[in-house]
Design a protein around this motif. Structure first.
Motif, PDB file in Angstrom:
ATOM      1  N   THR A   6      -2.309  -5.677   5.466  1.00 35.77           N
ATOM      2  CA  THR A   6      -3.308  -4.671   5.114  1.00 35.77           C
ATOM      3  C   THR A   6      -4.155  -4.298   6.320  1.00 35.77           C
ATOM      4  OG1 THR A   6      -3.420  -5.474   2.830  1.00 35.77           O
ATOM      5  CG2 THR A   6      -5.269  -4.143   3.620  1.00 35.77           C
ATOM      6  N   GLU A   7      -4.599  -5.291   7.054  1.00 36.67           N
ATOM      7  CA  GLU A   7      -5.420  -5.037   8.243  1.00 36.67           C
ATOM      8  C   GLU A   7      -4.677  -4.152   9.239  1.00 36.67           C
ATOM      9  OE1 GLU A   7      -7.268  -7.547  12.032  1.00 36.67           O
ATOM     10  OE2 GLU A   7      -6.592  -8.603  10.238  1.00 36.67           O
ATOM     11  N   SER A   8      -3.402  -4.455   9.450  1.00 34.48           N
ATOM     12  CA  SER A   8      -2.614  -3.697  10.427  1.00 34.48           C
ATOM     13  C   SER A   8      -2.492  -2.239  10.042  1.00 34.48           C
ATOM     14  CB  SER A   8      -1.214  -4.298  10.558  1.00 34.48           C
ATOM     15  OG  SER A   8      -1.263  -5.605  11.054  1.00 34.48           O
ATOM     16  N   ILE A   9      -2.018  -1.982   8.829  1.00 26.66           N
ATOM     17  CA  ILE A   9      -1.722  -0.591   8.485  1.00 26.66           C
ATOM     18  C   ILE A   9      -2.992   0.231   8.266  1.00 26.66           C
ATOM     19  CG2 ILE A   9       0.561  -1.121   7.614  1.00 26.66           C
ATOM     20  CD1 ILE A   9      -0.486  -0.955   4.816  1.00 26.66           C
ATOM     21  N   GLU A  10      -4.074  -0.421   7.861  1.00 23.82           N
ATOM     22  CA  GLU A  10      -5.330   0.321   7.773  1.00 23.82           C
ATOM     23  C   GLU A  10      -5.820   0.713   9.157  1.00 23.82           C
ATOM     24  OE1 GLU A  10      -7.988  -2.016   5.394  1.00 23.82           O
ATOM     25  OE2 GLU A  10      -7.156  -1.245   3.497  1.00 23.82           O
ATOM     26  N   GLN A  11      -5.650  -0.167  10.130  1.00 23.92           N
ATOM     27  CA  GLN A  11      -6.012   0.165  11.513  1.00 23.92           C
ATOM     28  C   GLN A  11      -5.168   1.317  12.044  1.00 23.92           C
ATOM     29  OE1 GLN A  11      -5.546  -3.483  13.711  1.00 23.92           O
ATOM     30  NE2 GLN A  11      -7.581  -4.260  13.157  1.00 23.92           N
ATOM     31  N   TRP A  12      -3.944   1.425  11.549  1.00 21.69           N
ATOM     32  CA  TRP A  12      -3.028   2.464  12.031  1.00 21.69           C
ATOM     33  C   TRP A  12      -3.177   3.788  11.277  1.00 21.69           C
ATOM     34  CZ3 TRP A  12       1.557  -1.486  11.755  1.00 21.69           C
ATOM     35  CH2 TRP A  12       1.420  -2.406  12.809  1.00 21.69           C
ATOM     36  N   GLY A  13      -4.122   3.855  10.332  1.00 19.46           N
ATOM     37  CA  GLY A  13      -4.372   5.110   9.629  1.00 19.46           C
ATOM     38  C   GLY A  13      -3.348   5.449   8.567  1.00 19.46           C
ATOM     39  N   TYR A  14      -2.773   4.452   7.941  1.00 23.98           N
ATOM     40  CA  TYR A  14      -1.729   4.645   6.929  1.00 23.98           C
ATOM     41  C   TYR A  14      -2.331   5.152   5.629  1.00 23.98           C
ATOM     42  CZ  TYR A  14       2.302   3.218   3.984  1.00 23.98           C
ATOM     43  OH  TYR A  14       3.373   3.169   3.119  1.00 23.98           O
ATOM     44  N   LYS A  15      -1.984   6.378   5.232  1.00 26.85           N
ATOM     45  CA  LYS A  15      -2.553   7.012   4.042  1.00 26.85           C
ATOM     46  C   LYS A  15      -1.489   7.418   3.027  1.00 26.85           C
ATOM     47  CE  LYS A  15      -6.781   6.868   5.644  1.00 26.85           C
ATOM     48  NZ  LYS A  15      -7.757   5.921   5.055  1.00 26.85           N
ATOM     49  N   THR A  16      -0.230   7.040   3.266  1.00 28.47           N
ATOM     50  CA  THR A  16       0.846   7.491   2.387  1.00 28.47           C
ATOM     51  C   THR A  16       0.662   7.051   0.935  1.00 28.47           C
ATOM     52  OG1 THR A  16       2.313   7.377   4.302  1.00 28.47           O
ATOM     53  CG2 THR A  16       3.343   7.688   2.157  1.00 28.47           C
ATOM     54  N   PRO A  17       0.201   5.836   0.640  1.00 24.42           N
ATOM     55  CA  PRO A  17       0.004   5.476  -0.766  1.00 24.42           C
ATOM     56  C   PRO A  17      -0.944   6.425  -1.504  1.00 24.42           C
ATOM     57  CG  PRO A  17      -0.031   3.509   0.587  1.00 24.42           C
ATOM     58  CD  PRO A  17      -0.044   4.679   1.541  1.00 24.42           C
ATOM     59  N   GLU A  18      -2.053   6.760  -0.873  1.00 27.23           N
ATOM     60  CA  GLU A  18      -3.004   7.684  -1.495  1.00 27.23           C
ATOM     61  C   GLU A  18      -2.398   9.076  -1.641  1.00 27.23           C
ATOM     62  OE1 GLU A  18      -5.439   4.536   0.676  1.00 27.23           O
ATOM     63  OE2 GLU A  18      -3.644   5.725   1.067  1.00 27.23           O
ATOM     64  N   GLN A  19      -1.664   9.515  -0.637  1.00 28.95           N
ATOM     65  CA  GLN A  19      -1.072  10.852  -0.673  1.00 28.95           C
ATOM     66  C   GLN A  19      -0.049  10.982  -1.787  1.00 28.95           C
ATOM     67  OE1 GLN A  19       0.330  10.771   3.355  1.00 28.95           O
ATOM     68  NE2 GLN A  19      -1.527  11.661   4.213  1.00 28.95           N
ATOM     69  N   ILE A  20       0.794   9.970  -1.950  1.00 28.09           N
ATOM     70  CA  ILE A  20       1.802  10.022  -3.011  1.00 28.09           C
ATOM     71  C   ILE A  20       1.149   9.890  -4.387  1.00 28.09           C
ATOM     72  CG2 ILE A  20       3.693   8.718  -4.066  1.00 28.09           C
ATOM     73  CD1 ILE A  20       4.956   8.449  -1.385  1.00 28.09           C
ATOM     74  N   ALA A  21       0.171   9.007  -4.521  1.00 33.12           N
ATOM     75  CA  ALA A  21      -0.503   8.835  -5.811  1.00 33.12           C
ATOM     76  C   ALA A  21      -1.132  10.148  -6.278  1.00 33.12           C
ATOM     77  CB  ALA A  21      -1.569   7.740  -5.703  1.00 33.12           C
ATOM     78  N   LYS A  22      -1.796  10.850  -5.378  1.00 31.05           N
ATOM     79  CA  LYS A  22      -2.427  12.122  -5.752  1.00 31.05           C
ATOM     80  C   LYS A  22      -1.392  13.172  -6.091  1.00 31.05           C
ATOM     81  CE  LYS A  22      -6.560  11.279  -2.959  1.00 31.05           C
ATOM     82  NZ  LYS A  22      -7.303  11.661  -1.723  1.00 31.05           N
ATOM     83  N   MET A  23      -0.291  13.238  -5.336  1.00 33.33           N
ATOM     84  CA  MET A  23       0.749  14.216  -5.608  1.00 33.33           C
ATOM     85  C   MET A  23       1.394  13.958  -6.966  1.00 33.33           C
ATOM     86  SD  MET A  23       4.178  15.142  -3.390  1.00 33.33           S
ATOM     87  CE  MET A  23       4.893  13.526  -3.664  1.00 33.33           C
ATOM     88  N   VAL A  24       1.736  12.718  -7.261  1.00 32.19           N
ATOM     89  CA  VAL A  24       2.361  12.395  -8.530  1.00 32.19           C
ATOM     90  C   VAL A  24       1.415  12.693  -9.691  1.00 32.19           C
ATOM     91  CG1 VAL A  24       3.237  10.485  -9.921  1.00 32.19           C
ATOM     92  CG2 VAL A  24       3.955  10.712  -7.552  1.00 32.19           C
ATOM     93  N   LYS A  25       0.136  12.376  -9.518  1.00 28.99           N
ATOM     94  CA  LYS A  25      -0.845  12.636 -10.577  1.00 28.99           C
ATOM     95  C   LYS A  25      -0.919  14.117 -10.897  1.00 28.99           C
ATOM     96  CE  LYS A  25      -4.070  11.084 -13.380  1.00 28.99           C
ATOM     97  NZ  LYS A  25      -4.526  12.326 -13.995  1.00 28.99           N
ATOM     98  N   ASP A  26      -0.744  14.973  -9.904  1.00 32.05           N
ATOM     99  CA  ASP A  26      -0.773  16.421 -10.127  1.00 32.05           C
ATOM    100  C   ASP A  26       0.326  16.875 -11.075  1.00 32.05           C
ATOM    101  OD1 ASP A  26      -2.938  16.726  -8.441  1.00 32.05           O
ATOM    102  OD2 ASP A  26      -1.755  17.391  -6.720  1.00 32.05           O
ATOM    103  N   HIS A  27       1.406  16.102 -11.172  1.00 29.82           N
ATOM    104  CA  HIS A  27       2.562  16.519 -11.974  1.00 29.82           C
ATOM    105  C   HIS A  27       2.775  15.671 -13.222  1.00 29.82           C
ATOM    106  CE1 HIS A  27       3.893  19.340  -8.897  1.00 29.82           C
ATOM    107  NE2 HIS A  27       3.642  18.406  -8.000  1.00 29.82           N
ATOM    108  N   CYS A  28       1.898  14.713 -13.449  1.00 30.17           N
ATOM    109  CA  CYS A  28       2.059  13.802 -14.585  1.00 30.17           C
ATOM    110  C   CYS A  28       1.080  14.186 -15.696  1.00 30.17           C
ATOM    111  CB  CYS A  28       1.825  12.357 -14.149  1.00 30.17           C
ATOM    112  SG  CYS A  28       2.145  11.158 -15.451  1.00 30.17           S
TER     113      CYS A  28
END
Length: 218
Positions: free
Chosen positions: A35-57
């Protein structure tokens, strides 16, 4: 201590795939720092996919399957996006699943090799997501067919692929659409995958996909 991306695929070079035992060992070793590593690297894909899927569910209380759930960041993002149904996490790494379980967002946590048939009943989940995982699997492994199998007809599948892997997976996606098993409903990106990683920056990008599972899908 700086942690190297486990596959060593720096600079956007296609890394190929690796076996289940190797993947399990790598991610177990990385576990406490993941978690520490990918947060430092600016990883936002989980949030991006969650929001996209919610738009269609249409059903926020639909049961959700998180494939390649890792340490549960995707589960947290799905909850934050408004999903309230039972959530199931599958991953190859016992260490990451231990962390995911402790987050308290999943009702069910299972160790599983995603390159073989999923140990799940058919047509159960209203939402299936697979975040940052297809990069490390072969298109011939059957995972996307399994996504369709376990998803309810009319349900939504959300996933991402790095741009250097899209060509390898395109025929698999198109085959499923041609026979009516799913339909592409949105494609977003490309966007930077790990924008704050010094070797990735904007050189390595990812595309987000959302599919609707066919109502008559077997």
């Amino acid at each position: 201590m700086e942690v190297e991306v486990p596959t060593g695929d720096l600079g956007g070079t296609h890394p190929g795939t690796f076996g289940a035992a190797e993947a399990r060992e790598m991610y177990d070793r990385w576990g406490d720092k993941y978690t520490e590593s990918i947060e430092q690297w600016g990883y936002k894909t989980p949030e991006q996919i969650a929001k996209m899927v919610k738009d269609h569910c249409t059903k926020s209380d639909a049961p959700v399957l998180d494939l390649g759930a890792g340490d549960g960041l995707s589960g947290l993002a799905l909850k934050a996006a408004g999903f309230s149904g039972d959530m199931t996490a599958l991953d190859i790494s016992p260490k990451l699943l231990e962390i995911a379980r402790a987050r308290g967002v999943y009702e069910h946590v299972m160790e599983a090799d995603l390159s073989i048939a999923l140990p799940l009943e058919s047509h159960h989940f209203g939402v299936v997501v697979c975040v940052g995982t297809l990069t490390y699997l072969k298109p011939t492994c059957g995972l996307v067919d399994e996504m369709v199998r376990v998803c309810q007809p009319g349900g939504v599948v959300g996933l991402n692929l790095r741009t250097d892997h899209i060509d390898a997976w395109t025929s698999t996606f198109e085959r499923l659409e041609k026979v009516g098993k799913w339909k592409l409903i949105e494609r977003r990106g490309p966007v930077a995958y790990l924008p704050d990683h010094p070797d990735y920056t904007d050189k390595v990008q990812t595309v987000l996909f959302a599919f609707r599972v066919g109502k008559d899908s077997p």
